[in-house]
Scaffold this active site. Structure first.
Site, PDB file in Angstrom:
ATOM      1  N   LYS A  86       0.942  -1.455  -0.426  1.00  0.00           N
ATOM      2  CA  LYS A  86       0.223  -0.009  -0.218  1.00  0.00           C
ATOM      3  C   LYS A  86       1.084   0.990  -0.045  1.00  0.00           C
ATOM      4  CE  LYS A  86      -3.770   2.061   2.804  1.00  0.00           C
ATOM      5  NZ  LYS A  86      -4.400   1.778   3.817  1.00  0.00           N
ATOM      6  N   SER A 156      -8.955   1.475   3.063  1.00  0.00           N
ATOM      7  CA  SER A 156      -8.652   2.525   2.363  1.00  0.00           C
ATOM      8  C   SER A 156      -7.228   1.495   1.016  1.00  0.00           C
ATOM      9  CB  SER A 156      -7.559   3.529   2.824  1.00  0.00           C
ATOM     10  OG  SER A 156      -7.040   2.538   3.991  1.00  0.00           O
ATOM     11  N   SER A 180     -10.046  -0.404   7.251  1.00  0.00           N
ATOM     12  CA  SER A 180      -9.773  -0.487   5.147  1.00  0.00           C
ATOM     13  C   SER A 180      -8.967  -1.699   5.241  1.00  0.00           C
ATOM     14  CB  SER A 180      -8.407   0.845   6.180  1.00  0.00           C
ATOM     15  OG  SER A 180      -8.981   1.725   5.573  1.00  0.00           O
TER      16      SER A 180
END
Lengths: 362, 61
Positions: A86, A156, A180
């Protein structure tokens, strides 16, 4: 997941399957990495899961893994396995933008602890994958859902989740402060776990909220998660919230008997606004667990109503503190919705923040 | 200050005190975010014993 034969496409394997193929020399890390890069070139223009693909670095790492394995220096089940990270994570020498203009030119001088651990285990970092700006939302633009590009991948950690689901990597290093990891895993039909707070180091990962951030893995199967979490876990002097406690061998719990295991099933809140297809899928899974001998314990979760409203002041006040300096000097670089959240965080009363901390586990 | 946590004037005042500005267009959104959470948190906190301390992190021990 099926085991690999030369007739198979490696993208259908999970990382355990790919590791078995590597270990038996049916497949090399170089072949595996090239297949992933080919697929990224083909699919990612539509999926948009990656912020940056580190083709050259990945090819070098794959050749090194290949050589090590040929020499008998096999490091374990992540050796030679391509993964994504990420974009909140620091990756040494690579633009680690957190998908924000604020960090457009930020190039960390060292890896986040988790990235270091994954590299140490032999994983190949294929690239950085999208997040909402500083992990502030339940989407991950411009990434699309791996099963239908008309849909969002959630967020996210939507970039790594979509990449894992679409066969553009075998696993993702992600993070979860309010869903997330869990929601992108669900939206893309893969596995994800939000580990216990402090189990995985936050060092080198952009902060959304110090007290809510949980780094963790996304993968194609639960057995992959067990291996990834094992490697990612552990104390870190760079993160005082990590604890020096023994870490179980998570893989030992795989494939065992679940007879007699007690599983709580919430009776309030969680099924109130759920889509019927999702509710039915959960109910089917519960029935299956029961059939396998688990004891289902209907449970009322006390204090769950209002949990989001209690979460919000903690998240935004901590985020506003983390971003305070850059918000005041480069406020215009933040996206509009993030700017609103940061302003709201600045305006959160200290008493509201403290009360939110008082009620969070009450 | 009104019964709303932050009306536009209070927001301007507080933002100026804090050293930044909130755009006109964002003011309603900021208040809309803060008011319900402030109310709900206060309601939940009011039923706790007065000496119930803040829990900074979940401690699994």
């Amino acid at each position: 997941m099926s085991e690999y034969t030369e007739m198979d496409d490696v993208v259908n394997l999970d990382s355990v399957g790919a590791a078995k193929a590597i270990r038996s020399r049916a497949l090399s890390p170089v072949e595996l990495t090239e297949r992933m890069l080919e697929r990224i070139a083909l699919v990612d223009p539509y999926l948009k899961a990656y912020v940056e693909v580190l083709s050259d670095q990945a090819r070098v790492a794959a050749r090194i893994a290949d050589a090590e394995i040929r020499c008998g220096r096999y490091r374990g089940p992540l050796h030679g396995i391509p993964i994504s990270v990420k974009a909140l994570y620091d990756v040494k020498g690579v633009r680690s933008t957190s998908c924000s203009k604020v960090r457009e030119n930020y190039i960390p001088e060292e890896d986040a602890t988790v990235v270091k651990k994954l590299r140490g285990a032999g994983a190949i970092i294929l690239g950085t994958a999208t997040t909402y700006e500083f992990a502030f939302g339940f989407d991950s633009p411009p990434t699309r859902n791996a099963w239908n590009i008309a849909h969002i991948p959630s967020g996210s950690s939507g970039g790594p989740a979509a990449a894992v689901a679409a066969g553009l990597c075998f696993a993702g290093a992600a993070s979860d402060a309010g869903g997330s990891i869990r929601t992108p895993a669900a939206a893309n039909g893969i596995a994800g776990i939000k580990p216990t707070y402090g189990r995985v180091s936050k060092a080198g990962i952009a902060v959304l909220s110090w007290s809510l951030d949980h780094p963790g893995p996304l993968a194609r199967s639960v057995r992959d998660l067990a291996i990834l979490l094992q490697i990612m876990s552990g104390p870190d002097p760079k993160d005082p919230h990590t604890r020096d406690v023994a870490i179980s061998d998570y893989t030992k719990a795989l494939g065992g008997d679940i007879r007699g295991i007690r599983i709580a099933l919430p009776t309030n809140y969680f099924f109130d606004d759920v889509q019927s297809a999702v509710g039915d899928a959960v109910t089917d899974a519960v029935k299956r667990l029961e059939k396998l001998g688990a004891i289902i314990v209907p449970t009322t979760i006390r204090g769950i109503d209002g949990v989001v409203e209690s979460w919000l002041p903690i998240a935004i006040a901590e985020a506003a503190t983390y971003h305070q300096k850059s918000f005041r000097t480069h406020g215009e670089l933040y996206g509009e919705d993030v700017r609103i959240l940061l302003a709201a965080g600045e305006m959160t009363l200290a008493t509201t923040y403290i009360n939110a901390l008082r009620v969070r586990f009450a | 200050m009104t019964s709303s946590a932050f009306d536009a004037v209070a927001l301007d005042y507080l933002a100026a005190m804090a050293g930044f500005s909130v755009r006109e267009v964002d003011k309603t959104n900021v208040s809309a975010l803060l008011d319900p959470s402030r109310e709900i948190v206060a309601r939940r906190a009011n039923v706790l014993p007065i000496d119930s301390p803040p829990a900074l992190f979940f401690d699994p021990r």
